[in-house]
Design an enzyme around this catalytic site. Sequence first.
Site, PDB file in Angstrom:
ATOM      1  N   ARG A 289      39.579   0.094  74.037  1.00  0.00           N
ATOM      2  CA  ARG A 289      38.723  -0.956  73.464  1.00  0.00           C
ATOM      3  C   ARG A 289      39.559  -1.894  72.588  1.00  0.00           C
ATOM      4  NH1 ARG A 289      32.823   1.613  72.099  1.00  0.00           N
ATOM      5  NH2 ARG A 289      32.500   2.540  74.166  1.00  0.00           N
TER       6      ARG A 289
ATOM      7  N   LEU B 129      26.118  26.659  61.042  1.00  0.00           N
ATOM      8  CA  LEU B 129      26.291  25.769  62.194  1.00  0.00           C
ATOM      9  C   LEU B 129      27.775  25.502  62.392  1.00  0.00           C
ATOM     10  CD1 LEU B 129      25.016  23.662  64.297  1.00  0.00           C
ATOM     11  CD2 LEU B 129      25.380  21.961  62.511  1.00  0.00           C
TER      12      LEU B 129
ATOM     13  N   SER C 295      36.303   8.937  72.732  1.00  0.00           N
ATOM     14  CA  SER C 295      36.906   9.471  73.954  1.00  0.00           C
ATOM     15  C   SER C 295      38.345   8.970  74.077  1.00  0.00           C
ATOM     16  CB  SER C 295      36.094   9.038  75.177  1.00  0.00           C
ATOM     17  OG  SER C 295      36.360   7.684  75.494  1.00  0.00           O
TER      18      SER C 295
ATOM     19  N   TRP D 253      40.391   4.381  73.429  1.00  0.00           N
ATOM     20  CA  TRP D 253      41.582   3.683  72.908  1.00  0.00           C
ATOM     21  C   TRP D 253      41.747   2.323  73.577  1.00  0.00           C
ATOM     22  CZ3 TRP D 253      43.620   5.386  68.622  1.00  0.00           C
ATOM     23  CH2 TRP D 253      43.735   6.755  68.358  1.00  0.00           C
TER      24      TRP D 253
ATOM     25  N   ASP E 289      25.669   7.621  72.420  1.00  0.00           N
ATOM     26  CA  ASP E 289      26.011   6.324  73.022  1.00  0.00           C
ATOM     27  C   ASP E 289      24.991   5.247  72.628  1.00  0.00           C
ATOM     28  OD1 ASP E 289      27.608   4.651  74.515  1.00  0.00           O
ATOM     29  OD2 ASP E 289      26.604   5.089  76.405  1.00  0.00           O
ATOM     30  N   GLY E 290      25.456   4.026  72.587  1.00  0.00           N
ATOM     31  CA  GLY E 290      24.553   2.900  72.355  1.00  0.00           C
ATOM     32  C   GLY E 290      24.748   2.200  71.013  1.00  0.00           C
ATOM     33  N   ASN E 291      25.760   2.587  70.253  1.00  0.00           N
ATOM     34  CA  ASN E 291      26.001   1.948  68.949  1.00  0.00           C
ATOM     35  C   ASN E 291      26.268   0.454  69.091  1.00  0.00           C
ATOM     36  OD1 ASN E 291      25.900   4.485  67.895  1.00  0.00           O
ATOM     37  ND2 ASN E 291      28.092   4.652  67.441  1.00  0.00           N
TER      38      ASN E 291
ATOM     39  N   ARG F  63      29.887  -5.096  66.454  1.00  0.00           N
ATOM     40  CA  ARG F  63      29.773  -3.730  66.977  1.00  0.00           C
ATOM     41  C   ARG F  63      30.052  -2.642  65.934  1.00  0.00           C
ATOM     42  NH1 ARG F  63      29.691  -2.678  72.445  1.00  0.00           N
ATOM     43  NH2 ARG F  63      30.943  -0.847  71.991  1.00  0.00           N
TER      44      ARG F  63
ATOM     45  N   HIS G  25      28.403   1.273  64.743  1.00  0.00           N
ATOM     46  CA  HIS G  25      29.061   2.572  64.527  1.00  0.00           C
ATOM     47  C   HIS G  25      28.727   3.112  63.138  1.00  0.00           C
ATOM     48  CE1 HIS G  25      30.976   2.068  68.301  1.00  0.00           C
ATOM     49  NE2 HIS G  25      31.769   1.085  67.926  1.00  0.00           N
TER      50      HIS G  25
ATOM     51  N   ASP H 220      39.505   7.497  76.493  1.00  0.00           N
ATOM     52  CA  ASP H 220      39.455   6.148  77.077  1.00  0.00           C
ATOM     53  C   ASP H 220      39.007   5.087  76.079  1.00  0.00           C
ATOM     54  OD1 ASP H 220      40.406   6.790  79.624  1.00  0.00           O
ATOM     55  OD2 ASP H 220      38.443   7.545  80.239  1.00  0.00           O
TER      56      ASP H 220
ATOM     57  N   ARG I  97      22.349  12.849  76.206  1.00  0.00           N
ATOM     58  CA  ARG I  97      23.054  11.562  76.127  1.00  0.00           C
ATOM     59  C   ARG I  97      22.046  10.485  75.751  1.00  0.00           C
ATOM     60  NH1 ARG I  97      28.062   8.947  79.211  1.00  0.00           N
ATOM     61  NH2 ARG I  97      28.037   6.935  78.160  1.00  0.00           N
TER      62      ARG I  97
HETATM   63  C1  IPE Z   1      31.292   7.957  75.772  1.00  0.00           C
HETATM   64  O1  IPE Z   1      30.705   6.714  75.663  1.00  0.00           O
HETATM   65  C2  IPE Z   1      32.140   8.226  74.571  1.00  0.00           C
HETATM   66  C3  IPE Z   1      31.436   8.436  73.324  1.00  0.00           C
HETATM   67  C4  IPE Z   1      30.135   8.439  73.150  1.00  0.00           C
HETATM   68  C5  IPE Z   1      32.265   8.676  72.187  1.00  0.00           C
HETATM   69  P1  IPE Z   1      31.336   5.423  76.353  1.00  0.00           P
HETATM   70  O2  IPE Z   1      30.438   4.308  75.991  1.00  0.00           O
HETATM   71  O3  IPE Z   1      32.747   5.288  75.979  1.00  0.00           O
HETATM   72  O4  IPE Z   1      31.244   5.793  77.891  1.00  0.00           O
HETATM   73  P2  IPE Z   1      31.115   4.850  79.159  1.00  0.00           P
HETATM   74  O5  IPE Z   1      32.244   3.858  79.069  1.00  0.00           O
HETATM   75  O6  IPE Z   1      29.793   4.173  79.058  1.00  0.00           O
HETATM   76  O7  IPE Z   1      31.197   5.766  80.330  1.00  0.00           O
HETATM   77  C1  IPE Z   2      29.169   5.096  71.397  1.00  0.00           C
HETATM   78  O1  IPE Z   2      28.641   3.824  71.338  1.00  0.00           O
HETATM   79  C2  IPE Z   2      30.217   5.331  70.350  1.00  0.00           C
HETATM   80  C3  IPE Z   2      31.597   5.296  70.873  1.00  0.00           C
HETATM   81  C4  IPE Z   2      31.932   5.196  72.116  1.00  0.00           C
HETATM   82  C5  IPE Z   2      32.644   5.389  69.910  1.00  0.00           C
HETATM   83  P1  IPE Z   2      29.288   2.627  72.165  1.00  0.00           P
HETATM   84  O2  IPE Z   2      30.282   1.940  71.300  1.00  0.00           O
HETATM   85  O3  IPE Z   2      29.790   3.090  73.474  1.00  0.00           O
HETATM   86  O4  IPE Z   2      28.018   1.715  72.335  1.00  0.00           O
HETATM   87  P2  IPE Z   2      27.626   0.890  73.642  1.00  0.00           P
HETATM   88  O5  IPE Z   2      27.563   1.852  74.790  1.00  0.00           O
HETATM   89  O6  IPE Z   2      28.690  -0.147  73.840  1.00  0.00           O
HETATM   90  O7  IPE Z   2      26.302   0.319  73.306  1.00  0.00           O
HETATM   91 MG    MG Z   3      28.938   3.257  75.295  1.00  0.00          MG
END
Ligand code: IPE
Ligand code: IPE
Ligand code: MG
Length: 232
Positions: free
Chosen positions: A59, A119, A53, A57, A8-10, A21, A25, A55, A171
Site C-alpha cells: 500500500r 483470553l 498482511s 506493505w 476489513d473495511g476501515n 483512510r 484505521h 501484502d 470477515r
Molecule cells: C486483509 O484485508 C488484511 C487485513 C484485514 C489486515 P485486505 O483488505 O488487505 O485484503 P484484500 O486485499 O481485500 O484481499
Molecule cells: C482493513 O481495512 C485493515 C487493513 C488491511 C490494515 P482496509 O484498509 O483493507 O479497508 P478497505 O478494505 O480498503 O475498506
Molecule cells: Mg480491505
Amino acid sequence: MHVAIIMDGNGRWAVKRGLPRPAGHRAGAETVRRIVEAAVASQVSVLTLYAFSADNWLRPRREVSALMKLMKRYLVSERLRCIENGIRVNVIGRRDRLAPELVRSIEDLERATAHGDRLLLRLAVDYSSRQLLLKAARESRNPTTFEEFERCIESVSHSVPGVPSVDLLIRTGGEQRLSDFLLWECAYAELVFSDTYWPDYTEAEFRAALDEYSRRDRRFGQLSGQLSQRSA
Ligand code: IPE
Ligand code: IPE
Ligand code: MG
C-alpha cells in the site's frame, strides 16, 4: 473456542465519510478494544485478529506508516487493560521487517501479559499464511503428524504453542475471501461474513456471529450422529 477475525473495511468506512483512510484505521482500533472485551465476556479462549498482511506493505507509504504508528500506540496504550483483564497478547507473523522499536513494544507487551489466562489475543502482523507454511515446511524435519507440523507453524509464526484450530472465522467489510490468513488453521472453521465495515462492527453483531456458530452442525467429514455418539 478459537475465533479469528479479518477486520476489513476501515478504508472504505473513512472514504464514505470524506476522511483520509488512516482515520478509518484509528476508528478500527476502537472497535478492536470493544470486540476484545466482548470476547472476554463471551468466554472465547483464543481471538486471532488480522491487523496487517504481508501484502499490505504494497500500500502507499503514508498508509503503511500510519498503520505502523497506530499499532505501536495500541501496544503501549492497551498494556494495563490487558494485564487487568487477564489477556495474554501474542503477535504472530514475521518480525524481521518491522521497525526495531515496534518489535521491542511487541516483546514488552508479550512479556508483561504472559500470565494472562482469560483470553489469548493473537494479533497477526506482517502475516502471510503461505509464507509461514513454506518456512515451516523448510525448517521442519519430516514431521509425521498434523500436530507436529502445527508446532512448526507456530514456531516460525512466533505463536505461543498449542493453539487449537480456528472454530469460527469472521470477515467484516463485505468481501468473502481469506486473503492469505490462517489457511492451515481454518481447515474446518465455520465462516461468517458481515457487510459491516470494521469500525462500525458492534458487540451485538459479534455475539450474533457466536450464536450463528453455535447453530452450525460441524461434522468434520463424518455424520452428525457419529460425533455426538463419540462425545456422549
Ligand atoms: C486483509 O484485508 C488484511 C487485513 C484485514 C489486515 P485486505 O483488505 O488487505 O485484503 P484484500 O486485499 O481485500 O484481499
Ligand atoms: C482493513 O481495512 C485493515 C487493513 C488491511 C490494515 P482496509 O484498509 O483493507 O479497508 P478497505 O478494505 O480498503 O475498506
Ligand atoms: Mg480491505
